[in-house]
Design a protein around this motif. Structure first.
Motif, short mmCIF file in Angstrom:
data_model
loop_
_atom_site.label_atom_id
_atom_site.label_comp_id
_atom_site.label_asym_id
_atom_site.label_seq_id
_atom_site.Cartn_x
_atom_site.Cartn_y
_atom_site.Cartn_z
N LEU A 167 0.81 -1.21 0.00
CA LEU A 167 0.00 0.00 0.00
C LEU A 167 0.85 1.26 0.00
O LEU A 167 0.31 2.37 0.01
CB LEU A 167 -0.92 0.01 1.23
CG LEU A 167 -2.31 -0.53 0.97
CD1 LEU A 167 -3.00 -0.88 2.28
CD2 LEU A 167 -3.16 0.49 0.22
N GLY A 168 2.17 1.08 0.02
CA GLY A 168 3.06 2.23 0.15
C GLY A 168 2.84 3.25 -0.96
O GLY A 168 2.75 4.45 -0.71
N GLU A 169 2.73 2.75 -2.18
CA GLU A 169 2.63 3.66 -3.33
C GLU A 169 1.31 4.44 -3.28
O GLU A 169 1.29 5.65 -3.52
CB GLU A 169 2.71 2.83 -4.61
CG GLU A 169 2.72 3.68 -5.84
CD GLU A 169 3.14 2.87 -7.06
OE1 GLU A 169 4.19 2.22 -6.99
OE2 GLU A 169 2.42 2.91 -8.06
N LEU A 170 0.26 3.73 -2.95
CA LEU A 170 -1.05 4.38 -2.90
C LEU A 170 -1.07 5.47 -1.82
O LEU A 170 -1.58 6.57 -2.04
CB LEU A 170 -2.12 3.32 -2.61
CG LEU A 170 -3.57 3.69 -2.88
CD1 LEU A 170 -3.75 4.26 -4.25
CD2 LEU A 170 -4.45 2.48 -2.70
N ILE A 171 -0.49 5.16 -0.68
CA ILE A 171 -0.49 6.14 0.42
C ILE A 171 0.41 7.32 0.07
O ILE A 171 0.09 8.48 0.39
CB ILE A 171 -0.07 5.44 1.73
CG1 ILE A 171 -1.19 4.49 2.17
CG2 ILE A 171 0.23 6.46 2.83
CD1 ILE A 171 -0.87 3.65 3.37
N THR A 172 1.52 7.04 -0.62
CA THR A 172 2.42 8.13 -0.99
C THR A 172 1.73 9.13 -1.92
O THR A 172 2.06 10.32 -1.91
CB THR A 172 3.68 7.55 -1.70
OG1 THR A 172 4.24 6.58 -0.84
CG2 THR A 172 4.72 8.63 -1.95
N SER A 173 0.77 8.65 -2.70
CA SER A 173 0.11 9.54 -3.66
C SER A 173 -0.92 10.46 -3.00
O SER A 173 -1.54 11.28 -3.67
CB SER A 173 -0.57 8.72 -4.76
OG SER A 173 -1.74 8.09 -4.25
N THR A 174 -1.10 10.32 -1.69
CA THR A 174 -2.10 11.16 -1.00
C THR A 174 -1.41 12.38 -0.39
O THR A 174 -0.21 12.35 -0.12
CB THR A 174 -2.81 10.36 0.11
OG1 THR A 174 -1.85 9.97 1.09
CG2 THR A 174 -3.50 9.13 -0.44
N PRO A 175 -2.18 13.44 -0.17
CA PRO A 175 -1.55 14.69 0.29
C PRO A 175 -1.21 14.72 1.77
O PRO A 175 -0.39 15.53 2.19
CB PRO A 175 -2.64 15.73 -0.01
CG PRO A 175 -3.92 14.97 0.02
CD PRO A 175 -3.60 13.61 -0.48
N ARG A 176 -1.82 13.87 2.57
CA ARG A 176 -1.60 13.97 4.02
C ARG A 176 -0.13 13.71 4.34
O ARG A 176 0.44 12.75 3.82
CB ARG A 176 -2.49 12.97 4.76
CG ARG A 176 -2.52 13.18 6.26
CD ARG A 176 -3.68 12.45 6.89
NE ARG A 176 -4.96 13.11 6.67
CZ ARG A 176 -5.39 14.17 7.33
NH1 ARG A 176 -4.65 14.70 8.29
NH2 ARG A 176 -6.56 14.70 7.07
N PRO A 177 0.46 14.57 5.18
CA PRO A 177 1.87 14.37 5.53
C PRO A 177 2.12 12.95 6.05
O PRO A 177 1.30 12.42 6.81
CB PRO A 177 2.12 15.41 6.63
CG PRO A 177 1.08 16.45 6.40
CD PRO A 177 -0.11 15.74 5.84
N GLY A 178 3.24 12.38 5.67
CA GLY A 178 3.53 10.98 5.98
C GLY A 178 3.52 10.66 7.46
O GLY A 178 3.24 9.53 7.85
N LEU B 195 -6.78 10.28 4.31
CA LEU B 195 -5.44 10.52 3.76
C LEU B 195 -5.46 11.59 2.68
O LEU B 195 -4.47 12.30 2.48
CB LEU B 195 -4.86 9.22 3.19
CG LEU B 195 -4.43 8.16 4.19
CD1 LEU B 195 -4.04 6.87 3.47
CD2 LEU B 195 -3.26 8.63 5.04
N LYS B 196 -6.61 11.71 2.00
CA LYS B 196 -6.71 12.71 0.93
C LYS B 196 -7.14 14.07 1.47
O LYS B 196 -7.47 14.96 0.69
CB LYS B 196 -7.69 12.21 -0.14
CG LYS B 196 -7.13 11.01 -0.91
CD LYS B 196 -8.11 10.49 -1.92
CE LYS B 196 -7.51 9.26 -2.60
NZ LYS B 196 -8.23 8.85 -3.79
N GLU B 197 -7.15 14.19 2.78
CA GLU B 197 -7.44 15.46 3.47
C GLU B 197 -8.78 16.04 3.06
O GLU B 197 -8.92 17.25 2.88
CB GLU B 197 -6.30 16.46 3.22
CG GLU B 197 -4.97 15.99 3.78
CD GLU B 197 -3.89 17.04 3.72
OE1 GLU B 197 -3.82 17.76 2.70
OE2 GLU B 197 -3.12 17.16 4.69
#
Lengths: 440, 251
Positions: A86-97, B104-106
């Motif tokens: 799921l790393g790639e999918l989560i990386t594509s989201t704007p929320r800070p890591g 996650l997409k805020e």
């Protein structure tokens, strides 16, 4: 985008936290920590029963196991993102890591801590009705332990973020157990204060507030450091690392753990009102009703025979450095591991054994020279005579002929013999002791 | 209106270039991305999904430069992505999983519950919304993946092999959904299934060996093929003809 009000924002975070608590590693962590807590409490109830400070200290003793479990749980939770691809999918989201990292950490830390605190709450239900001293800094010791569980989870989170291997979690847990064990047995000042594991302090002693605050600061900084590295927040990691070092240095180089001051409230004397005095510290006073019937007959025998020692006192109340041998007037009692779960006396035999300090010859230890076995045998006879009044063994112990002969004498003669023995033993007069051991 | 703009894009894995001097402009509507295996489709999708940094070139998503952190964050808020290998947390329910990605997409907290239900409904999983992900079939998992991609009503939706695992009926429904989504968003669908492109896409781009070799409408791709080209359908013949032409030109 319009800023979202804090209340609504936290409401959503709480909702996601609930999801993590239900669906992540959290439920398993809670169960494992509860089981580990119950197991640890069951192994050594004598360490914690009857005393709040003992319970808090045992919580910290248990850190050896609990921290290892929390590291493993944190690593398992943090590794799932890569395990589940799921790393790639989560990386594509704007929320800070760091948000999902902290959320996942918080869920495991909360669940694990709740699990173990539930187990210790059960123990507290046994302590509450019998404890005779509630003061001291035990709350802070407990609080530092809770912080340490968060730290362990954070370190596990870092491990999980670095390695997605399934074996990373159990290996990290095992490594934590071994590492903390090595620190414990290393027995250094730094290890004593920087490790969350307590080697088992004597319960009437108190850790200085600044040391406790330093421990908490060190563990909090280590938590932030681990999470910051896990979330690749390098500036935050550098700051937390700096704070960790700044706090650790004075704590690790400060006073050692072997000169801890006594808590004045805990060592306050509580004595029996009648008969030869039996005095316990307030923290151990819940044992007084059970200690007195064991100790008093021996004290009566002593006072009838020689007049001294005339009292038995909890060694916890003795000034620091007081030897365990009797000072002539006082027999010191050791009660640190002397409690059953419900607050009763665990080992009356150990208590009776404390009176051996009265009958033991005060002979200096000489290297390469065996003590005369006749003196040794005679001291056993004297101790057996002294403790006989309340002595019972099952099955009955074989009776020493010398003891039989002594018991056959009139009571006044027995007292005279015992008085002469104590006199010779105090001077380490070996010839006189050997003469006393010969048939008369 | 152009909302995705790529100029001089170069991406390499080690010393091996995967995308070379790629130029692409995408506007609102459904775009098909075709190409043989290893052509660079997934790499292009990953660049657009902001998970892969290009070696060189300019990428503007929804008018924002990806090299600017603030622009990147704003662009990600309007992005939906379904990667080729779609992972999931097996113990989460469909609703929880989609909600997690909404967070996650805020998305604004107050909009999340409704948006989650709507996304799940659009992929036809409302009756399974409270089932755990591990209990779903392959096709259902793919639909749950699409639900998380569309939960924020993205302005740019990237779907890498979205119809893999869907049965024919679900594919028909999915094409309808694509057409609906493409009314006000850029939808880029990477696929091997050329009939999906004909049925759902307004435009199609064909990538081969890291270069864009065709971009146009599906009927233009069909027109590129001749009766003698390999393929069972007009679009397959067009696809084969364009590829053959590009390879001959490269020699």
């Amino acid at each position: 985008m319009t800023p979202v009000p804090f209340v609504r924002r936290t409401a959503q975070v709480r909702r996601m936290l609930r999801v993590e608590l239900r669906r992540g590693t959290a439920p398993v962590a809670a169960l494992a920590m509860f089981g580990a807590g119950v197991w640890m409490l069951a192994v050594h109830p004598d360490h914690w029963a009857g005393r709040w400070a003992g319970l808090a200290d045992y919580f910290r003793v248990s850190m050896l196991i609990l921290c290892a479990l929390m590291v493993a749980a944190g690593a398992w939770q943090a590794g799932r993102e890569r395990r589940r691809d799921l790393g790639e999918l989560i990386t594509s989201t704007p929320r800070p890591g760091w948000h999902p990292v902290v959320l996942a950490w918080l869920a495991v830390a909360l669940a694990g801590t709740t699990g173990v605190l539930l187990a210790f709450s059960g123990a507290a239900a046994f302590v509450a009705p019998v404890a005779t001293y509630a003061g001291g800094g035990w709350w802070w010791m407990l609080a530092v332990g809770v912080v340490a569980l968060g730290t362990a989870t954070a370190i596990g989170t870092l491990v999980g973020r670095l390695s997605a291997l399934r074996v990373a979690a159990p290996i990290a847990g095992l490594a934590t157990y071994l590492g903390l064990g090595i620190l414990l047995y290393g027995d250094t000042r730094a290890a004593a204060w920087l490790s969350p594991v307590s080697p088992g302090w004597r319960m009437h002693q108190s850790i200085p507030d600044w040391v406790t605050a330093g421990q908490a600061g060190w563990l909090l900084a280590l938590t932030v450091l681990s999470l910051a590295v896990a979330a690749r927040r390098w500036w935050m990691a550098a700051l937390a690392g700096g704070v960790a070092i700044a706090v650790a240095v004075p704590v690790a180089t400060g006073p050692g753990p072997y000169r801890l001051p006594a808590d004045p409230g805990a060592v306050q004397l509580v004595c029996t009102d009648t008969g030869p005095p039996v005095c316990l510290s307030r923290i151990n006073a819940f044992l007084l009703d059970d200690v007195t019937p064991v100790v008093r007959p021996v004290l009566i025998r002593l006072t009838e025979a020689t007049g001294r020692p005339w009292r038995a006192v909890d060694h916890a109340t003795a000034p620091a450095g007081t030897p365990d041998s009797t000072d002539g007037d006082t027999v010191w009692l050791y009660l640190d591991s002397q409690s059953t779960v419900r607050g009763g006396l665990a080992r009356p035999d150990w208590l009776r054994a404390d009176f051996h300090t009265v009958t033991r010859p005060r002979c200096p230890v000489e290297q390469r020279r065996e003590p005369d076995h006749r003196v040794y045998q005679l001291s056993s006879v004297a101790a057996a005579w002294l403790l006989d009044a309340s002595h019972s063994t099952d099955p009955p112990a074989p009776v020493d002929p010398a003891l039989e002969r002594l018991r056959a004498l009139p009571l006044a003669a027995q007292h005279a013999w015992f008085s002469a023995y104590l006199d010779a033993a105090a001077r380490c007069d070996v010839p006189a002791l050997i003469r006393l051991g010969q048939p008369q | 209106m152009t909302t995705v703009s790529i100029h001089g894009l170069r991406v390499s894995y080690g010393s091996r270039p995967v995308l070379e001097e790629l130029e692409l402009e995408l506007g609102v509507g459904v775009h098909g991305l075709l190409g043989p295996n290893g052509a660079g489709k997934t790499t292009l999708m990953r660049v657009l999904a902001t998970v892969l940094r290009p070696d060189r070139g300019e990428v503007r998503l929804l008018g924002r430069q990806l090299s600017d952190p603030a622009g990147l964050r704003l662009a990600r808020r309007q992005l939906g992505y379904l990667p080729q290998s779609f992972g999931f947390y097996p113990r989460f329910t469909v609703r929880e999983f989609v909600e997690y990605f909404a967070w996650l997409k805020e998305m604004p907290p107050e909009a999340i519950p409704l948006a989650v239900d709507r996304a799940i409904e659009r992929v036809g999983l409302l009756d399974r919304a409270d089932d755990r992900m591990k209990h779903l079939s392959g096709g259902m998992l793919r639909r749950a993946g699409i639900a998380q991609a569309i939960v924020n009503d993205p302005k740019l939706l990237l779907l890498d092999e979205p119809t893999a695992g869907l049965d024919p009926e679900q594919r028909v429904e999915f094409r309808a959904l694509l057409r609906q989504l493409g009314l006000d968003a850029v939808v880029l669908v990477s696929t091997h299934l050329v009939e999906d492109v004909v049925a759902a896409c307004a435009r199609v781009s064909l990538v081969d060996k890291g270069r864009l070799v065709f971009t146009g409408r599906p009927d233009e791709l069909i027109a590129a093929g001749a009766a003698g080209d390999s393929g069972d359908s007009p679009i397959e013949r067009g696809y084969a003809a364009v590829l053959r032409g590009a390879r001959e030109a490269a020699r």
